[in-house]
Motif scaffolding. Sequence first.
Motif, PDB file in Angstrom:
ATOM      1  N   ASN A   1       4.820   3.459   9.434  1.00 26.09           N
ATOM      2  CA  ASN A   1       3.915   2.922   8.417  1.00 26.09           C
ATOM      3  C   ASN A   1       4.535   1.762   7.640  1.00 26.09           C
ATOM      4  OD1 ASN A   1       1.308   3.025   7.552  1.00 26.09           O
ATOM      5  ND2 ASN A   1       1.574   4.733   6.163  1.00 26.09           N
TER       6      ASN A   1
ATOM      7  N   ARG B   1      -3.720   2.723   8.010  1.00 34.12           N
ATOM      8  CA  ARG B   1      -4.660   3.224   7.014  1.00 34.12           C
ATOM      9  C   ARG B   1      -5.852   3.857   7.721  1.00 34.12           C
ATOM     10  NH1 ARG B   1      -4.136   1.053   1.633  1.00 34.12           N
ATOM     11  NH2 ARG B   1      -2.147  -0.069   1.513  1.00 34.12           N
TER      12      ARG B   1
ATOM     13  N   ASP C   1       1.627  -0.508   8.437  1.00 39.38           N
ATOM     14  CA  ASP C   1       0.700  -0.183   7.340  1.00 39.38           C
ATOM     15  C   ASP C   1      -0.578   0.476   7.862  1.00 39.38           C
ATOM     16  OD1 ASP C   1      -0.372   0.037   4.808  1.00 39.38           O
ATOM     17  OD2 ASP C   1      -1.121  -2.023   4.757  1.00 39.38           O
TER      18      ASP C   1
ATOM     19  N   LYS D   1      -7.304   4.570   3.115  1.00 43.71           N
ATOM     20  CA  LYS D   1      -6.126   5.168   2.488  1.00 43.71           C
ATOM     21  C   LYS D   1      -4.921   5.059   3.411  1.00 43.71           C
ATOM     22  CE  LYS D   1      -7.956   9.232   2.105  1.00 43.71           C
ATOM     23  NZ  LYS D   1      -8.135  10.656   1.750  1.00 43.71           N
ATOM     24  N   PRO D   2      -3.721   4.858   2.863  1.00 46.69           N
ATOM     25  CA  PRO D   2      -2.522   4.849   3.709  1.00 46.69           C
ATOM     26  C   PRO D   2      -2.307   6.229   4.349  1.00 46.69           C
ATOM     27  CG  PRO D   2      -2.064   3.927   1.534  1.00 46.69           C
ATOM     28  CD  PRO D   2      -3.414   4.572   1.453  1.00 46.69           C
TER      29      PRO D   2
END
Length: 304
Positions: free
Chosen positions: A41, A47, A45, A8-9
């Motif tokens: 982020n 996660r 990105d 999940k981010p």
Amino acid sequence: MLRFADFKPVSLDDRDFFDEHYRRFPQVHSDNTFANMVCWNHYADYRYIETGGAIVLSSTIENVTRFRMPIGPRDPELLEDVIDLALREGGEIPLFILDPANEEWLRELYPDLPLHESRDYFDYIYRTEDLAELAGKPYATIRRQVHRFEREYEYTVEKITKENINEVWEFLVVWCEWRDCDSEPILAYEKDAILFAVNNFFAIGLEGWIIRIGGTIGAISIVGPVNESMAVVHFEKALPETYRDIYKIIMTETAAGLRDRYRYVNRECDMGVPGLRESKTRYHPAYMVEVHYVTRKDLEAYCR
């Protein structure tokens, strides 16, 4: 089996989750902090997945994904799963190790696996008292520069609050214009990161300081926790062409504001920039938080 599709981010809504997990499993490197991940982020990105009481983190920059050692109870089977995932989904450098405890554990499990230093991303850790006081011969030159600034300018120091946060935003707009943030991709990413930090300052759990000269902001710092004994300076911006040596003032005043609560200040890495490395070394770090990585070739040779 771990699946990258299940990661999940990292988002603002995850703050309490990370705060609680990091209380049980304290971090030492700035890149694993919640504030760093949520602010950057858009660039990396970040996660995560929670499994078996541990967190596994990933970052993806320019379509290249890297994974990190599990944060939580030591589980060799989970580590094997992370290595398998890194080989399936990662690039040529699919696994990073951001703390000495995990480095030691990986060496115990895979003694023949080569671990390579990533010197550009070693965090510089200073004694807060050293930066606040600048005492002794090692800091003599910096101390003289600070005293010269104090003679040349009448300045005040204040915490960042809800009452002055809009002024911080306005200062950063001026700073970005001076620095021409949109001229280089990494500066543009940093601009977005710091403005995100200011826009969500209190939701993230940040604090910071302002240097004013004649009522005008000349420098700011934005700080967050790493663990109970260490804070990290995520951002530090000033106008040195207008106020010579003002970076030294915001640095020492920030340390002075932290020293009653934190023994150490993490001032992040130098990214391999020669001038930045020289500057960070000049302040005499107490130690470095080392970063290591493993190549795809070595993982395939020694872990399969």
